[in-house]
Write a protein that holds these residues in place. Structure first.
Motif, mmCIF file in Angstrom:
data_model
loop_
_atom_site.group_PDB
_atom_site.id
_atom_site.type_symbol
_atom_site.label_atom_id
_atom_site.label_comp_id
_atom_site.label_asym_id
_atom_site.label_seq_id
_atom_site.Cartn_x
_atom_site.Cartn_y
_atom_site.Cartn_z
ATOM 1 N N ILE A 3 0.845 -1.186 0.000
ATOM 2 C CA ILE A 3 0.000 0.000 0.000
ATOM 3 C C ILE A 3 0.883 1.239 0.000
ATOM 4 C CG2 ILE A 3 -1.763 1.300 1.261
ATOM 5 C CD1 ILE A 3 -2.543 -1.501 2.487
ATOM 6 N N ASP A 85 -0.147 -2.254 -4.623
ATOM 7 C CA ASP A 85 -1.421 -2.874 -4.985
ATOM 8 C C ASP A 85 -2.568 -1.903 -4.760
ATOM 9 O OD1 ASP A 85 -0.564 -5.769 -5.489
ATOM 10 O OD2 ASP A 85 0.287 -5.362 -3.511
ATOM 11 N N TYR A 86 -2.423 -1.058 -3.732
ATOM 12 C CA TYR A 86 -3.435 -0.058 -3.407
ATOM 13 C C TYR A 86 -2.766 1.282 -3.169
ATOM 14 C CZ TYR A 86 -6.529 -4.037 -2.374
ATOM 15 O OH TYR A 86 -7.264 -5.188 -2.444
ATOM 16 N N SER A 106 -8.014 -2.095 3.664
ATOM 17 C CA SER A 106 -7.484 -2.943 2.589
ATOM 18 C C SER A 106 -8.120 -4.328 2.608
ATOM 19 C CB SER A 106 -5.960 -3.049 2.692
ATOM 20 O OG SER A 106 -5.568 -3.646 3.918
ATOM 21 N N THR A 110 -10.225 -5.916 -0.416
ATOM 22 C CA THR A 110 -9.782 -7.192 -0.993
ATOM 23 C C THR A 110 -10.919 -8.215 -1.026
ATOM 24 O OG1 THR A 110 -7.526 -6.819 -0.194
ATOM 25 C CG2 THR A 110 -8.117 -9.070 -0.749
ATOM 26 N N MET A 191 -9.067 4.763 -0.277
ATOM 27 C CA MET A 191 -8.140 3.773 -0.804
ATOM 28 C C MET A 191 -8.693 3.259 -2.128
ATOM 29 S SD MET A 191 -6.838 0.222 1.007
ATOM 30 C CE MET A 191 -5.937 1.082 2.301
ATOM 31 N N ARG A 193 -7.774 0.597 -5.707
ATOM 32 C CA ARG A 193 -6.918 -0.404 -6.328
ATOM 33 C C ARG A 193 -6.022 0.275 -7.369
ATOM 34 N NH1 ARG A 193 -9.086 -5.726 -5.430
ATOM 35 N NH2 ARG A 193 -11.195 -5.626 -4.568
ATOM 36 N N SER A 194 -4.741 0.016 -7.314
ATOM 37 C CA SER A 194 -3.811 0.699 -8.209
ATOM 38 C C SER A 194 -4.027 0.304 -9.670
ATOM 39 C CB SER A 194 -2.362 0.413 -7.794
ATOM 40 O OG SER A 194 -2.087 -0.969 -7.890
#
Length: 300
Positions: A3, A85-86, A106, A110, A191, A193-194
């Motif tokens: 993250i 990932d985030y 997160s 997920t 947050m 998701r990348s």
């Protein structure tokens, strides 16, 4: 899972340092912090450069590019940092005071494959209304209703009040500790998701300030995905500290940012003509005038 926490600094040294300190107290091993200095005064930049912990990455840009563009500068490849990932975006005047906030958000994201972004409950500390009754996120409405719900005058009329309540999720208030599927995020803390953010080309930089949540929510909706609101996590937010706005006062500069963002949203995502946008702009100017007179009268 990695993250990347991105904090935008604009002449808010002490708040940014406090924000960073709360993130570091999360005691998570799978995150890193990037502070983006978005055109602060030179003395402010030098101060934060001196005081930031060595583990925090600092990126300096000469000019203030606004909320979306400034945060985007912390995304993507950064030397010596793993690809995340985030992304967790936090305003410098919002503080992760609850231990485990990052992990809780997160994990929830997920576990919900359809969701691409999540926000906690954001407690605007200057608001006397309890946090579980405060406005958090907004629904993505048709453009006509969006214009009405953004109007401080029209949204109070009988025919529009129900739609405005729908717009601000009044039907879910008071928020419990549940995780709610919603249509937008809270821009103060969220947050994402990348892979999704890079898929849509990062945050839309067409707005300088305001309505970023609606723009992102519109993009998420068009991709057939959803957002989440986590009622079990609360993050205090000193609203206005980063923009210089004070609750209960009007700023012509901020107002102009808002109507510029509204015009951009309506033109790019809903194909509004320039004639319609000029009419809406004139309506907003009239509303600003009426609200200014009302505030002056109250303060007499």
């Amino acid at each position: 899972m990695v993250i990347r926490v991105i904090i935008l600094n604009y002449n808010t040294v002490e708040l940014t340092l406090q924000c960073v300190d709360y993130v570091l107290r999360q005691n998570e091993s799978n995150f890193n912090i990037v502070v983006v200095d978005n055109g602060s005064l030179e003395e402010c930049y030098q101060e934060i450069k001196l005081k930031l912990p060595a583990s925090v990455n600092l990126i300096r840009f000469e000019n203030n590019a606004g909320f979306a563009a400034g945060n985007n500068r912390g995304c993507g490849r950064i030397e010596n940092l793993p690809d995340p990932d985030y992304y967790l975006f936090i305003n410098s005047d919002a503080f992760l005071t609850e231990p485990g906030t990052i992990k809780t958000l997160s994990t929830a994201l997920t576990n919900q494959s359809q969701a691409v972004a999540i926000s906690p409950l954001v407690h605007t500390t200057s608001n006397s209304v309890p946090v579980r009754f405060q406005i958090q996120v907004r629904r993505i409405l048709s453009p006509g209703w969006l214009v009405i719900c953004h109007s401080p005058i029209l949204r109070r009329l009988p025919f529009a009040r129900q739609w405005h309540h729908h717009f601000i999720y009044r039907d879910l208030v008071p928020y419990s500790e549940n995780i709610y599927p919603v249509e937008s995020i809270n821009g103060a803390v969220f947050m994402i998701r990348s892979d999704f953010l890079h898929h849509i080309g990062l945050l839309d930089e067409g707005t300088f300030l305001y309505l970023e949540e609606i723009v992102l929510g519109e993009q998420i909706r068009r991709e057939g995905r959803i957002c989440l609101l986590h009622g079990g996590v609360i993050v205090p937010h000193i609203q206005g500290a980063t923009t210089g706005n004070q609750r209960g006062k009007l700023s012509k500069k901020s107002f102009n940012f808002f109507i510029d963002s509204e015009a951009y949203l309506l033109k790019k995502y809903h194909n509004y003509s320039n004639i319609c946008l000029r009419i809406i702009r004139k309506m907003r100017l009239f509303e600003f005038f009426v609200k200014s007179i009302r505030i002056r009268f109250i303060n007499l």
